[in-house]
Design a protein around this motif. Structure first.
Motif, PDB file in Angstrom:
ATOM      1  N   ASP A 109      31.091 -23.933  45.073  1.00 36.14           N
ATOM      2  CA  ASP A 109      31.743 -22.746  45.622  1.00 36.14           C
ATOM      3  C   ASP A 109      33.163 -22.614  45.099  1.00 36.14           C
ATOM      4  OD1 ASP A 109      29.497 -22.035  47.026  1.00 36.14           O
ATOM      5  OD2 ASP A 109      30.153 -22.897  48.925  1.00 36.14           O
ATOM      6  N   ARG A 110      33.838 -23.740  44.948  1.00 37.73           N
ATOM      7  CA  ARG A 110      35.189 -23.705  44.386  1.00 37.73           C
ATOM      8  C   ARG A 110      35.154 -23.306  42.912  1.00 37.73           C
ATOM      9  NH1 ARG A 110      38.683 -28.741  46.897  1.00 37.73           N
ATOM     10  NH2 ARG A 110      38.115 -28.442  49.080  1.00 37.73           N
ATOM     11  N   LEU A 111      34.194 -23.856  42.198  1.00 40.68           N
ATOM     12  CA  LEU A 111      34.072 -23.504  40.775  1.00 40.68           C
ATOM     13  C   LEU A 111      33.728 -22.032  40.597  1.00 40.68           C
ATOM     14  CD1 LEU A 111      32.179 -26.568  39.261  1.00 40.68           C
ATOM     15  CD2 LEU A 111      34.584 -25.973  39.004  1.00 40.68           C
ATOM     16  N   LEU A 112      32.973 -21.469  41.536  1.00 42.08           N
ATOM     17  CA  LEU A 112      32.637 -20.048  41.450  1.00 42.08           C
ATOM     18  C   LEU A 112      33.903 -19.194  41.497  1.00 42.08           C
ATOM     19  CD1 LEU A 112      30.443 -17.856  41.386  1.00 42.08           C
ATOM     20  CD2 LEU A 112      30.471 -17.897  43.888  1.00 42.08           C
ATOM     21  N   GLU A 113      34.840 -19.564  42.349  1.00 46.07           N
ATOM     22  CA  GLU A 113      36.105 -18.833  42.412  1.00 46.07           C
ATOM     23  C   GLU A 113      36.858 -18.941  41.087  1.00 46.07           C
ATOM     24  OE1 GLU A 113      38.450 -19.975  45.743  1.00 46.07           O
ATOM     25  OE2 GLU A 113      36.783 -19.906  47.157  1.00 46.07           O
ATOM     26  N   ILE A 114      36.825 -20.112  40.493  1.00 44.70           N
ATOM     27  CA  ILE A 114      37.486 -20.304  39.205  1.00 44.70           C
ATOM     28  C   ILE A 114      36.820 -19.455  38.123  1.00 44.70           C
ATOM     29  CG2 ILE A 114      37.947 -21.989  37.372  1.00 44.70           C
ATOM     30  CD1 ILE A 114      38.206 -24.087  39.612  1.00 44.70           C
ATOM     31  N   GLN A 115      35.491 -19.452  38.116  1.00 42.56           N
ATOM     32  CA  GLN A 115      34.772 -18.650  37.134  1.00 42.56           C
ATOM     33  C   GLN A 115      35.068 -17.163  37.285  1.00 42.56           C
ATOM     34  OE1 GLN A 115      31.818 -19.333  34.552  1.00 42.56           O
ATOM     35  NE2 GLN A 115      33.676 -20.573  34.390  1.00 42.56           N
ATOM     36  N   MET A 116      35.189 -16.698  38.515  1.00 38.32           N
ATOM     37  CA  MET A 116      35.531 -15.289  38.744  1.00 38.32           C
ATOM     38  C   MET A 116      36.912 -14.973  38.180  1.00 38.32           C
ATOM     39  SD  MET A 116      33.012 -13.683  40.155  1.00 38.32           S
ATOM     40  CE  MET A 116      33.782 -12.248  40.886  1.00 38.32           C
ATOM     41  N   LYS A 117      37.820 -15.914  38.313  1.00 35.48           N
ATOM     42  CA  LYS A 117      39.164 -15.691  37.773  1.00 35.48           C
ATOM     43  C   LYS A 117      39.143 -15.706  36.246  1.00 35.48           C
ATOM     44  CE  LYS A 117      43.984 -16.974  38.238  1.00 35.48           C
ATOM     45  NZ  LYS A 117      44.985 -17.738  39.016  1.00 35.48           N
ATOM     46  N   TRP A 118      38.403 -16.641  35.668  1.00 32.35           N
ATOM     47  CA  TRP A 118      38.308 -16.689  34.210  1.00 32.35           C
ATOM     48  C   TRP A 118      37.672 -15.414  33.658  1.00 32.35           C
ATOM     49  CZ3 TRP A 118      37.101 -21.867  31.387  1.00 32.35           C
ATOM     50  CH2 TRP A 118      38.068 -22.817  31.732  1.00 32.35           C
ATOM     51  N   ALA A 119      36.769 -14.815  34.416  1.00 25.55           N
ATOM     52  CA  ALA A 119      36.060 -13.627  33.948  1.00 25.55           C
ATOM     53  C   ALA A 119      36.804 -12.333  34.268  1.00 25.55           C
ATOM     54  CB  ALA A 119      34.670 -13.565  34.579  1.00 25.55           C
ATOM     55  N   SER A 120      38.030 -12.446  34.772  1.00 26.60           N
ATOM     56  CA  SER A 120      38.774 -11.229  35.121  1.00 26.60           C
ATOM     57  C   SER A 120      40.254 -11.323  34.778  1.00 26.60           C
ATOM     58  CB  SER A 120      38.621 -10.929  36.623  1.00 26.60           C
ATOM     59  OG  SER A 120      39.149 -11.992  37.402  1.00 26.60           O
ATOM     60  N   SER A 121      40.632 -12.320  33.958  1.00 23.82           N
ATOM     61  CA  SER A 121      42.049 -12.434  33.611  1.00 23.82           C
ATOM     62  C   SER A 121      42.233 -13.270  32.355  1.00 23.82           C
ATOM     63  CB  SER A 121      42.829 -13.080  34.766  1.00 23.82           C
ATOM     64  OG  SER A 121      42.418 -14.422  34.948  1.00 23.82           O
ATOM     65  N   THR A 122      43.381 -13.051  31.713  1.00 32.31           N
ATOM     66  CA  THR A 122      43.836 -13.896  30.619  1.00 32.31           C
ATOM     67  C   THR A 122      45.254 -14.338  30.961  1.00 32.31           C
ATOM     68  OG1 THR A 122      44.774 -12.070  29.330  1.00 32.31           O
ATOM     69  CG2 THR A 122      42.442 -12.598  28.965  1.00 32.31           C
ATOM     70  N   VAL A 123      45.931 -14.964  30.037  1.00 36.03           N
ATOM     71  CA  VAL A 123      47.270 -15.441  30.309  1.00 36.03           C
ATOM     72  C   VAL A 123      48.229 -14.284  30.576  1.00 36.03           C
ATOM     73  CG1 VAL A 123      47.932 -15.493  27.871  1.00 36.03           C
ATOM     74  CG2 VAL A 123      49.109 -16.977  29.518  1.00 36.03           C
ATOM     75  N   SER A 124      47.968 -13.108  29.999  1.00 30.45           N
ATOM     76  CA  SER A 124      48.910 -11.992  30.142  1.00 30.45           C
ATOM     77  C   SER A 124      48.314 -10.754  30.790  1.00 30.45           C
ATOM     78  CB  SER A 124      49.456 -11.606  28.755  1.00 30.45           C
ATOM     79  OG  SER A 124      48.391 -11.198  27.905  1.00 30.45           O
ATOM     80  N   GLN A 125      46.982 -10.684  30.918  1.00 29.89           N
ATOM     81  CA  GLN A 125      46.330  -9.495  31.455  1.00 29.89           C
ATOM     82  C   GLN A 125      45.452  -9.867  32.653  1.00 29.89           C
ATOM     83  OE1 GLN A 125      46.534  -6.134  30.075  1.00 29.89           O
ATOM     84  NE2 GLN A 125      48.296  -7.074  29.053  1.00 29.89           N
ATOM     85  N   VAL A 126      45.231  -8.887  33.530  1.00 31.32           N
ATOM     86  CA  VAL A 126      44.371  -9.115  34.683  1.00 31.32           C
ATOM     87  C   VAL A 126      43.611  -7.830  34.999  1.00 31.32           C
ATOM     88  CG1 VAL A 126      46.198  -8.493  36.316  1.00 31.32           C
ATOM     89  CG2 VAL A 126      44.313  -9.950  37.062  1.00 31.32           C
ATOM     90  N   SER A 127      42.376  -7.978  35.450  1.00 37.48           N
ATOM     91  CA  SER A 127      41.564  -6.841  35.879  1.00 37.48           C
ATOM     92  C   SER A 127      41.444  -6.860  37.402  1.00 37.48           C
ATOM     93  CB  SER A 127      40.170  -6.903  35.251  1.00 37.48           C
ATOM     94  OG  SER A 127      40.235  -6.833  33.844  1.00 37.48           O
ATOM     95  N   ILE A 128      41.356  -5.688  37.995  1.00 40.28           N
ATOM     96  CA  ILE A 128      41.207  -5.574  39.443  1.00 40.28           C
ATOM     97  C   ILE A 128      39.721  -5.684  39.764  1.00 40.28           C
ATOM     98  CG2 ILE A 128      41.708  -4.216  41.482  1.00 40.28           C
ATOM     99  CD1 ILE A 128      44.156  -5.159  39.862  1.00 40.28           C
ATOM    100  N   ARG A 303      49.899  -8.695  33.703  1.00 43.68           N
ATOM    101  CA  ARG A 303      50.195  -9.473  34.893  1.00 43.68           C
ATOM    102  C   ARG A 303      51.607  -9.148  35.364  1.00 43.68           C
ATOM    103  NH1 ARG A 303      47.805 -15.449  35.501  1.00 43.68           N
ATOM    104  NH2 ARG A 303      45.689 -15.102  34.768  1.00 43.68           N
ATOM    105  N   PRO A 304      51.824  -9.101  36.684  1.00 41.09           N
ATOM    106  CA  PRO A 304      53.153  -8.748  37.207  1.00 41.09           C
ATOM    107  C   PRO A 304      54.274  -9.623  36.650  1.00 41.09           C
ATOM    108  CG  PRO A 304      51.533  -8.752  38.971  1.00 41.09           C
ATOM    109  CD  PRO A 304      50.842  -9.279  37.754  1.00 41.09           C
ATOM    110  N   GLU A 305      54.024 -10.931  36.496  1.00 36.73           N
ATOM    111  CA  GLU A 305      55.070 -11.818  36.015  1.00 36.73           C
ATOM    112  C   GLU A 305      55.451 -11.502  34.569  1.00 36.73           C
ATOM    113  OE1 GLU A 305      51.203 -14.338  36.123  1.00 36.73           O
ATOM    114  OE2 GLU A 305      52.177 -12.707  37.239  1.00 36.73           O
ATOM    115  N   TRP A 306      54.467 -10.976  33.789  1.00 39.86           N
ATOM    116  CA  TRP A 306      54.766 -10.601  32.406  1.00 39.86           C
ATOM    117  C   TRP A 306      55.564  -9.302  32.362  1.00 39.86           C
ATOM    118  CZ3 TRP A 306      53.168 -12.631  27.492  1.00 39.86           C
ATOM    119  CH2 TRP A 306      52.599 -13.915  27.585  1.00 39.86           C
ATOM    120  N   GLU A 307      55.283  -8.391  33.279  1.00 41.54           N
ATOM    121  CA  GLU A 307      56.041  -7.136  33.330  1.00 41.54           C
ATOM    122  C   GLU A 307      57.498  -7.413  33.680  1.00 41.54           C
ATOM    123  OE1 GLU A 307      53.854  -4.679  36.076  1.00 41.54           O
ATOM    124  OE2 GLU A 307      52.944  -3.590  34.403  1.00 41.54           O
TER     125      GLU A 307
END
Length: 309
Positions: A109-128, A303-307
């Protein structure tokens, strides 16, 4: 746990480096599980002496210490970027798993959360991400019940002649590509398959039969685009089209051309065959993933921190 390399049109860090992320994930998942399992077998705080000195008047049992450690200890999967780590905590966990199987499910279940993050973000970009995907039982099933070397594209959206085209679920295995369409009804009616545009669902109590769109139509369209993308990259790999139902019988007079139908009776054997595959990642498999990711659409924002920077 299968790897989610693409979710709809969300940006994926597998797009950034298709060849390093799959192997990095498998290695780090193994390391983290060993630590997780070791902590479960040996429930002792690493800083026990310090904690005891600070809490001389408190009588805290080893089990209580373990619970605190279990709740607070994160599962960490390091990113490939130098300045980022993905850390996920299970804040709502209230009891220590009693069995190894329960422990594995918590870890997955924890890894699933990580996979969701990997599949919706990069170091500088993020998807909603639509919150519904975190509750999607089919997506959870595909990721948590298949081997690490299976790469999943969950209804990806490709760019075809400057138009967005959504396809079926794509499973990239070490030996081939499988395009999956799940047809699952809430009741146990029998589905009558055929060559027509629609299939018939048997009705009860003399009611009018229900018609559903023939899933083979969508599968053939998905296959056409996948073949086009791979042909442009000179990649030759077997492609299968599959209609799957875990809940219903599917009856048909003749087997569909170059397709396979797996109903609820055939599903257990098919599922076991998939889980029993223990092949490593293949270079051709990663070539396929890279080619399909290159042709997929991605919608994201900085990502907000990059902006701020």
């Amino acid at each position: 746990m299968a790897q989610l390399i693409k979710l709809q049109d969300y940006i994926s860090r597998y797009e950034w480096d298709t060849y390093r992320y799959p192997t990095q994930y498998i290695r780090q998942k193994k390391e983290q599980w060993q630590r997780f399992y070791s902590d479960w077998l040996n429930p002792v705080l690493e800083d026990e002496e310090q904690a005891e000195a600070e809490n001389m008047e408190e009588k805290i049992s080893i089990l209580q210490k373990w619970k605190e450690r279990f709740i607070k200890t994160p599962v960490v999967v390091e990113d490939l970027t130098p300045d980022e780590k993905i850390v996920k905590r299970k804040k709502d966990l209230i009891k220590v798993p009693d069995t190894e199987e329960e422990l594995k499910q918590v870890f997955l279940d924890r890894l699933l959360e990580i996979q969701m993050k990997w599949a919706s973000s990069t170091v500088s970009q993020v998807s909603i991400v639509d919150s519904g995907y975190y509750k999607d039982s089919l997506l959870r099933f595909l990721l948590q019940r298949f081997p690490d070397t299976y790469l999943v594209m969950y209804r990806p959206i490709f760019e075809v002649k400057q138009a967005a085209v959504e396809t079926d679920i794509i499973l990239i295995t070490p030996i081939g590509v499988e395009i999956l369409a799940f047809v699952e009804l809430n009741t146990e009616e029998v589905i009558m398959a055929g060559d027509e545009r629609t299939w018939t669902v048997t009705a009860k109590n003399n009611e009018e039969p229900i018609r559903i769109v023939n899933p083979l139509i969508s599968l053939k369209r998905s296959e056409k685009w996948i073949e086009r993308f791979l042909h442009a990259e000179n990649i030759d790999i077997p492609i299968k089209k599959m209609v799957i139902s875990r809940t219903n019988r599917i009856l048909y007079a003749t087997s569909p051309y170059q397709s396979e139908i797996i109903d609820k009776l055939a599903f257990p054997e098919w599922f076991q065959d998939k889980r029993s595959v223990h092949l490593p990642l293949k270079k051709r498999q990663l070539n396929v993933a890279e080619a399909l990711l290159r042709n997929s659409l991605s919608q994201s924002i900085p990502r907000p921190e990059w902006e701020e920077e």
